[in-house]
Design a protein around this motif. Structure first.
Motif, short mmCIF file in Angstrom:
data_model
loop_
_atom_site.label_atom_id
_atom_site.label_comp_id
_atom_site.label_asym_id
_atom_site.label_seq_id
_atom_site.Cartn_x
_atom_site.Cartn_y
_atom_site.Cartn_z
N GLU A 157 0.77 -1.13 -0.11
CA GLU A 157 -0.05 -0.03 0.05
C GLU A 157 0.84 1.14 -0.07
N SER A 158 0.61 2.27 -0.91
CA SER A 158 1.51 3.31 -0.92
C SER A 158 1.48 4.18 0.41
N SER A 159 2.49 4.66 0.83
CA SER A 159 2.82 5.37 1.89
C SER A 159 2.69 7.00 1.67
N ASN A 160 2.27 7.12 0.20
CA ASN A 160 2.26 8.54 -0.07
C ASN A 160 3.28 9.35 0.46
#
Lengths: 348, 452
Positions: free
Chosen positions: B78-81
């Motif tokens: 999941e992207s940590s942005n």
């Protein structure tokens, strides 16, 4: 002359690039299934109703419900035509079973709209054996290859019925309980690959082990650490709902949701609060000290892993389907910040 | 219930960590060479890589450029942005002479174009990319002076500046808890300062022959405490800022005090040793090792103290429950030192009196200073491999328009953060086991004018 046009253009681009933004936040952080769980709202689950998180519209009395393979197995009973009067000492949040017909196990199907909701369905198991005492309840279904096993409770213990799949016809296995004097079975593949059943007996959570999923050997109570920070005093633990977790750390854990029956939260009443514990061996469990849901009377936890971050947790909240308390099946999601995509048209 | 006469004073000295050049480098030529330039750097980026290089060329140099980096960091896919970083870099070296004694002044600037400085305070246990999330979001300024006592020795030193923010917020008035949008009247004052912190940088370059260079540089440590202090009411319940609750007609004195303190900014001591060799005039090979003393890192997970006093009259005893408030203590980060090897190769593909064209490649490896996050906290980091490439074009035949040369440099850099598995000691950890991994893509352009 060209530079006189280029310079203002570059200046404009540079100026626009300095416009700040609030900064990003992660899409989805790892989550260990500890909550806090949030009841699904009507838009997510696709059922408009007075009770948040309601996962099935049913006016009859209902307690434990467990989902598997697009079905929801639940025990329910209709109110009698001439029910007896409610006694003065009836606990306000407990179903007054004397006013209802004997419980039978039904199977509902997943609704097409929304996420996590079910439509009520036909009965799949009715009490027939003497040990069942006239009613069957507490269903829990495991699908293992070409066999669906329905573990259920009767008054004498926990029994077993099998079908080719979760939507098939269930036939009893044997004529006696596979675990006597027990209820609320929850069966998972243990860390050793065998079938492990967690169940409630004598005010504690016990476990039993089986190689074939049919014959279980009781192993005694689990070990559960007792350091919780919740309100009130814990009297006992009950109604286990287990799930096997393959973590990103390449290990297998057993996560056990359960009720903590407590006094001291609501005056004059016992409260049922969901907690969760984890274990690497399936026997010794470490409790997460904070309740996983804020509700003080939520019962019969039944977890389903959506993925390695999101857990759907079915439970049961007080509800009046008629003149009597019937309770209702609800669904919650953890982490609570997660939202399922809303269906186009919620329906009652 | 109605809150009565509320007064809040918040003091937030809230810096964030480190400087962007530690992560991404400075200037396209130096980044393309993997940062292995300590031994012989001579453009304006000497103000970061080695202040001694400010005096090396002996000519006035002015450079400006743009730099950008985007992050693709994930936790369990999941992207940590993690926010991108982009901004302007600029600097100059100004030489001088007193007789035969050469000296030079230098100045360098890194200015993010999205935010000058950012403060981000996260919940204690929330996973965060400790060295990337908030670390590059600040402004860097450095000034140096360098001398060349002998032709083979240069010594430079100066001060680096970083920005951080300090906020003083005061709120006074009444809050109607039952209907805050209608029954509240609050006045507030805000005093915000963008202040600087300073740390030393010194360096030496030794050039025993025309084809061999050595360099060493030291960059100083700094650490700042981020402090949040909030006070509602007066400790003794009386005075101009007294606070309380109105329960029906009963006034209940109340007092709340909050103190949160942590280390919000940290740059470790750093020492770099570099060597550069030119076996043939067209080829430059440089190696370097940087030692970063992350073992001294003071964790950003700090102290929290809460005090809540509500003096209930006997008639309300049992009707209002005062929740227990738990204080928290700082948690050691447990970081270890980092040793970063660097390699840079520059090939002069073409050179004549009017033009010079260079091709460059570089590489460095950073071992993660962060331990496996097996406890309740999640200061996420992994190792990093960074490969870079670039090119430089120097225009020399520009007289009489420019009495010197004009150089354009380009760089691209790819950083690979291999997957790191975090296995928790507790089987019911709220974060659970996870895998951290990522990629960083960076690039930039630099233009430098050299006056002869």
């Amino acid at each position: 002359m060209r530079w006189r046009r280029v310079v203002p253009l570059l200046s404009l681009i540079a100026a626009c690039s300095t416009i700040g933004d609030p900064g990003g936040m992660p899409d989805g952080l790892p989550h260990g299934g500890t909550g806090a769980f949030r009841l699904l709202d009507a838009e997510e689950i696709g059922i408009v109703g007075s009770l948040p998180g309601r996962a099935m519209v049913l006016r009859d009395a209902v307690e434990r419900a467990t989902p598997v393979d697009g079905y929801l197995f639940y025990a329910t009973a209709r109110v009698l035509d001439e029910p007896p009067p409610l006694p003065d000492d009836q606990p306000p949040n407990d179903i007054f079973w004397a006013a209802f017909e004997p419980r039978r196990i039904h199977r509902g199907e997943a609704r097409e709209e929304g996420f996590g909701g079910f439509a009520s369905g036909p009965e799949v198991l009715v009490a027939s054996d003497a040990w069942e005492g006239g009613e069957v309840f507490d269903p829990f279904v495991v699908v293992d290859g070409g066999t669906a096993r329905l573990y259920y409770a009767g008054l004498g213990g926990i029994g077993l019925a099998e079908a080719p799949d979760a939507g098939g016809t269930f036939t009893r296995v044997g004529a006696a309980p596979i675990v006597a004097d027990a209820r609320h079975p929850s069966v998972v593949r243990g860390v050793d690959g065998a079938w492990w059943m967690y169940y409630e007996a004598a005010g504690a959570i016990h476990f039993a082990r089986s190689d074939d999923g049919r014959a279980f050997t009781p192993m005694g109570p689990i070990t559960l650490s007792d350091d919780d920070t919740g309100e009130g005093t814990e009297l006992r633990v009950a109604s286990p709902g287990a799930v096997r977790v393959e973590t990103r750390g390449d290990r297998t854990l057993i996560r056990l949701y359960f009720e903590s029956v407590r006094e001291g939260i609501t005056e004059g009443e016992l409260s049922h609060v969901f907690y969760v514990a984890g274990s690497e061996d399936g026997v010794t469990f470490e409790r997460y000290p904070i309740p996983v849901m804020e509700q003080s009377d939520v019962r019969f936890p039944a977890p389903v892993l959506v993925d390695d971050r999101v857990t759907l947790l079915y439970g049961n909240l007080p509800f009046f389907g008629g003149a009597y308390l019937t309770r209702a099946v609800v669904a919650a999601v953890g982490p609570g910040g997660y939202r399922f995509a809303a269906p186009s048209t919620p329906s009652p | 219930m109605r809150a009565f006469a509320v007064a809040v004073v918040l003091l937030a000295a809230a810096p964030a960590a480190a400087q962007p050049m530690d992560t991404y480098g400075m200037g396209s030529r130096s980044i393309a060479l993997g940062g292995a330039v300590t031994a012989d750097v001579e453009d304006f980026t000497a103000n970061y890589y080695n202040p001694a290089g400010v005096v090396r060329d002996g000519q006035l140099r002015f450079g400006v450029g743009w730099f950008g980096a985007v992050h693709d960091m994930t936790l369990n896919d999941e992207s940590s942005n993690v926010d991108p970083v982009h901004g302007i870099v600029a600097g100059l070296n100004v030489p001088g002479n007193i007789g035969d004694f050469r000296f030079a002044f230098g100045l360098a600037l890194h200015l993010n174009d999205q935010r000058v400085s950012r403060t981000r305070v996260l919940p204690r246990m929330r996973p965060r990319w400790e060295l990337y999330d908030n670390r590059p979001q600040r402004t860097y300024l450095a000034t140096h002076v360098a001398i060349e006592p002998w032709p083979w020795l240069r010594i430079g030193g100066g001060v680096g500046f970083l920005s951080y923010s300090e906020v003083d917020l005061s709120i006074r008035g009444e809050i109607d808890i039952g209907a805050p949008e209608r029954g509240s009247a609050l006045d507030h004052d805000v005093l915000a300062n963008l202040v600087t912190i300073r740390f030393p940088q010194v360096g030496i370059q030794v050039q025993p022959t025309e084809w061999l260079d050595f360099g060493v540089v030291y960059r100083g440590e700094y650490a700042l405490t981020s402090e949040l202090y909030a006070q509602v009411g007066e400790p003794d319940g009386t005075g101009p800022n007294a606070a309380g609750l109105l329960v029906g007609d009963t006034y209940v004195p109340a007092y709340l005090q909050l103190l949160s303190a942590s280390t919000g900014a940290y740059v470790p001591h750093q020492i770099s040793f570099g060597a550069s060799v030119r076996p043939i005039p067209q080829l430059r090979i440089a190696v370097e090792v940087t030692w970063l003393m992350w073992s001294l890192y003071q964790s950003p997970i700090g102290l929290t103290e809460l005090e809540l006093r509500v003096t209930l009259p006997p008639e309300l005893a049992g009707t209002i429950v005062i929740p227990p408030l738990a204080n928290t203590l700082p948690v050691a980060a447990g970081f270890s030192d980092r040793v970063v090897p660097r390699l840079g190769v520059e090939w002069t593909a073409h050179e004549d009196t009017d033009l010079r064209f260079d091709l460059r490649v570089g590489y460095f490896y950073e071992n993660s200073p962060a331990p496996e996050q097996s406890g309740a906290y999640n200061l996420v980091d992994t190792d990093r491999h960074a490969w870079s490439a670039g090119a430089g074009l120097e225009l020399r035949g520009l007289r009489p328009l420019l009495p010197g040369s004009l150089r354009f440099d380009l760089h691209l850099q790819y950083g690979f953060l291999p997957a790191r598995r975090m296995v928790k000691l507790s089987p019911i950890d709220p974060t659970g086991d996870y895998v951290a991994s990522g990629h960083i893509f960076a690039g930039g352009l630099t233009m430098e004018v050299r006056f002869e």
